[in-house]
Design a protein around this motif. Structure first.
Motif, PDB file in Angstrom:
ATOM      1  N   GLY A 152      -5.991  -3.738  -5.330  1.00 19.52           N
ATOM      2  CA  GLY A 152      -4.868  -4.779  -4.880  1.00 19.52           C
ATOM      3  C   GLY A 152      -5.058  -5.645  -3.876  1.00 19.52           C
ATOM      4  N   GLU A 153      -4.024  -6.606  -3.865  1.00 21.76           N
ATOM      5  CA  GLU A 153      -4.350  -7.612  -2.834  1.00 21.76           C
ATOM      6  C   GLU A 153      -3.262  -7.535  -1.749  1.00 21.76           C
ATOM      7  OE1 GLU A 153      -5.224 -10.246  -1.370  1.00 21.76           O
ATOM      8  OE2 GLU A 153      -7.159 -10.682  -2.413  1.00 21.76           O
ATOM      9  N   SER A 154      -3.817  -7.503  -0.349  1.00 28.36           N
ATOM     10  CA  SER A 154      -2.846  -7.742   0.805  1.00 28.36           C
ATOM     11  C   SER A 154      -1.610  -6.799   0.831  1.00 28.36           C
ATOM     12  CB  SER A 154      -2.203  -9.026   1.035  1.00 28.36           C
ATOM     13  OG  SER A 154      -3.232  -9.950   0.729  1.00 28.36           O
ATOM     14  N   VAL A 155      -1.735  -5.376   0.356  1.00 24.37           N
ATOM     15  CA  VAL A 155      -0.671  -4.613   0.309  1.00 24.37           C
ATOM     16  C   VAL A 155      -0.944  -3.490   1.296  1.00 24.37           C
ATOM     17  CG1 VAL A 155       0.648  -2.733  -0.938  1.00 24.37           C
ATOM     18  CG2 VAL A 155      -0.127  -4.642  -2.243  1.00 24.37           C
ATOM     19  N   GLY A 207       0.564 -13.575   9.557  1.00 29.33           N
ATOM     20  CA  GLY A 207      -0.506 -14.081   8.526  1.00 29.33           C
ATOM     21  C   GLY A 207      -1.861 -13.577   9.078  1.00 29.33           C
ATOM     22  N   ARG A 208      -2.829 -13.298   8.150  1.00 31.51           N
ATOM     23  CA  ARG A 208      -3.956 -12.937   8.481  1.00 31.51           C
ATOM     24  C   ARG A 208      -4.850 -13.846   9.345  1.00 31.51           C
ATOM     25  NH1 ARG A 208      -7.480 -11.789   3.878  1.00 31.51           N
ATOM     26  NH2 ARG A 208      -6.205 -12.966   2.705  1.00 31.51           N
ATOM     27  N   GLY A 209      -4.383 -15.347   9.207  1.00 33.06           N
ATOM     28  CA  GLY A 209      -5.161 -16.202  10.146  1.00 33.06           C
ATOM     29  C   GLY A 209      -4.736 -16.041  11.589  1.00 33.06           C
ATOM     30  N   SER A 254      -5.881  -1.244  -2.199  1.00 31.33           N
ATOM     31  CA  SER A 254      -5.663  -2.581  -1.950  1.00 31.33           C
ATOM     32  C   SER A 254      -6.868  -3.076  -0.912  1.00 31.33           C
ATOM     33  CB  SER A 254      -4.232  -2.645  -0.986  1.00 31.33           C
ATOM     34  OG  SER A 254      -4.233  -4.168  -0.822  1.00 31.33           O
ATOM     35  N   ASP A 255      -7.060  -4.341  -0.880  1.00 34.68           N
ATOM     36  CA  ASP A 255      -8.346  -4.756  -0.260  1.00 34.68           C
ATOM     37  C   ASP A 255      -8.251  -4.759   1.189  1.00 34.68           C
ATOM     38  OD1 ASP A 255      -6.639  -6.917  -0.365  1.00 34.68           O
ATOM     39  OD2 ASP A 255      -8.179  -8.132  -0.859  1.00 34.68           O
ATOM     40  N   HIS A 256      -7.074  -5.301   1.733  1.00 33.66           N
ATOM     41  CA  HIS A 256      -6.705  -5.453   3.157  1.00 33.66           C
ATOM     42  C   HIS A 256      -5.219  -5.504   3.098  1.00 33.66           C
ATOM     43  CE1 HIS A 256      -5.882  -9.462   2.158  1.00 33.66           C
ATOM     44  NE2 HIS A 256      -7.327  -9.622   1.632  1.00 33.66           N
ATOM     45  N   GLY A 257      -4.730  -5.407   4.496  1.00 30.24           N
ATOM     46  CA  GLY A 257      -3.110  -5.598   4.808  1.00 30.24           C
ATOM     47  C   GLY A 257      -2.969  -7.064   4.805  1.00 30.24           C
ATOM     48  N   ASP A 261     -10.943  -8.887   4.924  1.00 31.32           N
ATOM     49  CA  ASP A 261     -11.657  -9.977   3.957  1.00 31.32           C
ATOM     50  C   ASP A 261     -11.827  -9.400   2.777  1.00 31.32           C
ATOM     51  OD1 ASP A 261     -14.132 -10.919   2.781  1.00 31.32           O
ATOM     52  OD2 ASP A 261     -14.072 -12.166   4.237  1.00 31.32           O
ATOM     53  N   THR A 262     -11.180 -10.095   1.562  1.00 26.71           N
ATOM     54  CA  THR A 262     -11.030  -9.539   0.351  1.00 26.71           C
ATOM     55  C   THR A 262     -12.517  -9.115   0.037  1.00 26.71           C
ATOM     56  OG1 THR A 262      -9.517 -11.202  -0.134  1.00 26.71           O
ATOM     57  CG2 THR A 262     -10.623 -10.140  -1.901  1.00 26.71           C
ATOM     58  N   CYS A 263     -13.739 -10.002   0.065  1.00 30.91           N
ATOM     59  CA  CYS A 263     -14.719  -9.803  -0.608  1.00 30.91           C
ATOM     60  C   CYS A 263     -15.450  -8.482   0.030  1.00 30.91           C
ATOM     61  CB  CYS A 263     -15.913 -10.874  -1.087  1.00 30.91           C
ATOM     62  SG  CYS A 263     -16.719 -11.283   0.352  1.00 30.91           S
ATOM     63  N   SER A 272      -0.285  -9.111  -3.673  1.00 37.64           N
ATOM     64  CA  SER A 272       0.738  -9.493  -2.653  1.00 37.64           C
ATOM     65  C   SER A 272       0.021 -10.563  -1.733  1.00 37.64           C
ATOM     66  CB  SER A 272       1.119  -8.466  -1.939  1.00 37.64           C
ATOM     67  OG  SER A 272       1.831  -7.440  -2.776  1.00 37.64           O
ATOM     68  N   HIS A 273      -0.962 -11.315  -2.133  1.00 34.90           N
ATOM     69  CA  HIS A 273      -1.540 -12.464  -1.482  1.00 34.90           C
ATOM     70  C   HIS A 273      -0.623 -13.405  -1.030  1.00 34.90           C
ATOM     71  CE1 HIS A 273      -4.714 -15.039  -0.180  1.00 34.90           C
ATOM     72  NE2 HIS A 273      -5.466 -14.247  -0.136  1.00 34.90           N
ATOM     73  N   THR A 274      -0.904 -14.113   0.239  1.00 32.48           N
ATOM     74  CA  THR A 274       0.112 -15.442   0.327  1.00 32.48           C
ATOM     75  C   THR A 274      -0.244 -16.313  -0.992  1.00 32.48           C
ATOM     76  OG1 THR A 274      -1.784 -16.108   1.555  1.00 32.48           O
ATOM     77  CG2 THR A 274      -0.120 -15.396   2.897  1.00 32.48           C
TER      78      THR A 274
HETATM   79 ZN   LIG Z   1      -7.587 -10.053  -0.253  1.00 33.18          ZN
END
Ligand SMILES: [Zn+2]
Length: 616
Positions: A290-293, A511-513, A498-501, A329-331, A434-436
């Motif tokens: 998953g993405e950003s969940v 935001g992750r930034g 999920s990969d990260h929150g 970080d996704t990867c 749920s990625h930006t």
């Molecule tokens: Zn990601």
């Protein structure tokens, strides 16, 4: 002054400077030797040494200028213009100018130092540095007040990773205006800089001025109390260094990560055996990254809004409420999930780094046909896509969902229809989730309204942004429902992690930034706890007694603290796939696996501070 006496003056200054440095070094060594860590360098030592060095340089350069017959210093009017220009440049381009007026003079003099020395060296070609620098800095000030973050490696990485959708979400009329104003403003400042610099035609006068302003910058810094000194006021030097570091971290680090993953041997290269299946059972394994969940935004984990109504209604759901992701970080997370890596790539302990490649290779080696379903992004030169492509290289075919991740459901249906019903199949899913900019959800009938993906001042649009995010989690719930509906009547297992929150004001971060800006480590925040669950069909459980034993064991560990490191071994353990890479201690299908013992936030999931969705 005659030449010998000047020589004596230089030698004296040099001797004092060197003497101070030697004394300092000897004292430091002596303190270390006797184990006295509390010995501190007196605060005046380094500034005093610097001032002496600059005085020495200035005297030497003035002497040389006089010998060459040039003017030692610019006219008073020019000096005044230089100062006015620097004040203007600092107001327009330096984010920290107004943070501490007492220290702003350091930036004002330091800018003049660099401007004079660069002009002496490169003349008008120095504008090749100043124009992009001014543009970036003006844009950075606007960005900081809009999004609450400076340009750091995460921002650079996110920008490089941005899909067209994300770029359009940030492309508001206001942002276009800011970009135009930055370009025009930077041009204007460069033009003014050129006008002033041309009034100092002699290069040595420029060098003298540069050293003189460096001296003033150092004196200003020496007057600031050591506890208040802030490196950001060494503008533009420290800023150039920070921007360069952000770029190299985001780009070169990517290359290193790709090389690391490429060099991993496939786990299928060593002998292995699959003891629960003989082929022809028609088993479907779904591995969904998953993405950003965030775990705390799923109602299965107690979130007050019903973002996962379908999962909540699943009697066979095995939900892990305390799963810690390896990296923001996704990867890096993809590596931790699919390989035997236990932590992210920054981990120093080599035993926690990956030693073999993707677990999917092992299933492919045992007769599973592997298909991968990605979102829209399909760039291949950045690590974000390269790494997952390497980890899924056993795929028979890859699909990129056009429009939205919803479109991958009919793609999967088509694949399942086209294959014999007895074919064992593995579907790997990694879409936008749920990625930006939180734009993938049912737009016609969003469950939480009003929702919007405007990222200008997200804190002031908190309700809309939170609603959009919750809609994407709700969408993932519906996505899983639709995928599992395709598998009715077949033996299947669905593993989601999920990969990260993400941060929507959590831990004071947007935001992750914003994480880089907060100065906090990822694992000290609630954002590292991610959604993780397993679903299976009754048909799979009936296929082999090992599966029901595994499911029983899994269900007893749902409140254990687990990590992405468990996925690789749990997948192998569930199917009793024996390989030298399998570590039973990290297999959640065993009676007493080892809980995740890596870095994690201090709070337990129930105590995690979940900001309730604000009213606008
Ligand atoms: Zn990601």
């Amino acid at each position: 002054m005659s030449r010998p006496s000047r020589f004596v003056l230089f030698s004296l200054a040099a001797a004092v400077y060197l003497g101070l440095l030697i004394t300092f070094s000897v004292c430091r060594r002596a303190a270390e030797y006797i184990g006295n860590d509390s010995w501190e360098v007196p605060a005046y030592v380094l500034p005093a040494a610097g001032i002496l060095l600059l005085l020495l340089l200035l005297s030497g350069c003035m002497w040389l200028t006089r010998r060459r017959g040039g003017p030692i210093k610019p006219e008073r009017k020019v000096v005044l213009s230089l100062l006015l220009l620097s004040v203007g440049v600092n107001i327009c381009c330096n984010l920290v100018t107004f943070w501490d007026i007492g220290q702003a003079s350091i930036s004002i003099f330091l800018f003049l130092t660099i401007a004079c020395l660069l002009w002496a060296l490169l003349q008008r070609f120095s504008l090749l540095f100043w124009y992009p620098f001014f543009t970036l800095e003006i844009a950075q000030i606007a960005g900081y007040y809009e999004y609450g973050t400076r340009i750091n490696s995460l921002v650079v990485a996110e920008t490089l990773e941005a899909s067209n959708d994300e770029i359009f979400a940030y492309l508001s009329a206001g942002n276009v205006f800011i970009a135009g104003a930055s370009l025009i403003g930077a041009g204007l400042l460069c033009w003014l800089l050129m006008l002033v610099m041309r009034r100092i035609p002699h290069r040595l006068s420029l060098v003298n001025s540069g050293i003189f302003f460096a001296l003033l910058a150092l004196l200003s810094a020496a007057l600031v109390h050591p506890s208040r000194r802030n490196l950001h006021f060494l503008w533009p030097c420290y800023e150039t260094y920070s921007l360069g570091l952000a770029w190299t971290e985001a780009v070169f680090h990517n290359q290193a990560t790709i090389r690391q993953v490429e060099a991993l041997p496939s786990p299928a290269e060593r002998p292995s055996s699959l003891n629960t299946l003989s082929g022809g059972e028609g088993v479907v394994i779904i591995v969904h990254i998953g993405e950003s969940v965030r775990a705390d935004r799923m109602s299965v984990n107690g979130y007050e809004r019903d973002t996962t109504p379908w999962l909540r209604s699943c009697p066979r759901l095995i939900n892990f409420s305390d799963c810690i992701s390896a990296a923001c970080d996704t990867c890096q997370a993809q590596i931790a999930i699919l390989t035997d890596a236990r932590r992210n790539v920054h981990e120093k302990d080599p035993s926690l780094q990956p030693h073999t490649g993707s677990v999917l290779d092992l299933f492919a080696a045992h007769g599973f046909k592997v298909y991968s379903f990605f979102g829209k992004r399909n760039a291949t030169h950045l690590k974000y896509d390269m790494v997952v492509r390497i980890l899924t290289r056993c795929s028979t075919e890859r699909f990129y969902a056009p429009g939205s991740p919803w479109t991958s459901v009919p793609q999967m249906a088509e694949i399942l229809r086209s294959l014999p019903a007895t074919q064992n199949t593995l579907l790997f899913i990694n879409n936008e989730g749920s990625h930006t900019p939180f734009s993938h959800y049912n737009r016609e009938n969003p469950p939480f309204q009003p929702a919007g993906s405007s990222f200008a001042k997200p804190a002031s649009h908190a309700l809309k942004v939170n609603n959009a995010y919750d809609n994407t989690v709700h969408y993932t719930d519906e996505f899983v429902r639709r995928v599992t509906r395709l598998l009715q009547g077949r033996p299947w297992i669905y593993i989601y992690v999920s990969d990260h929150g993400e941060y929507l004001g959590h831990d004071g971060i947007w935001g992750r930034g914003g994480l880089g800006e907060s100065g906090r480590s990822y694992h000290s925040t609630s954002g590292c706890r991610v959604g993780m669950f397993i679903l299976t069909s009754q048909e799979l459980e009936s296929l082999h007694p090992h599966f029901s034993d595994s499911l029983r064991a899994l269900a007893t560990h749902t409140h254990m603290r687990i990590g992405q490191e468990h996925i690789f071994h749990t997948l192998l353990g569930f199917f009793d796939l024996k390989t030298p890479w399998y570590n039973p201690a990290l297999d959640l299908c065993t009676p007493s696996p080892q809980p995740y013992d890596g870095p994690h936030p201090d709070d337990s999931p129930k105590e995690a501070v979940v900001p309730s969705v604000p009213n606008e």
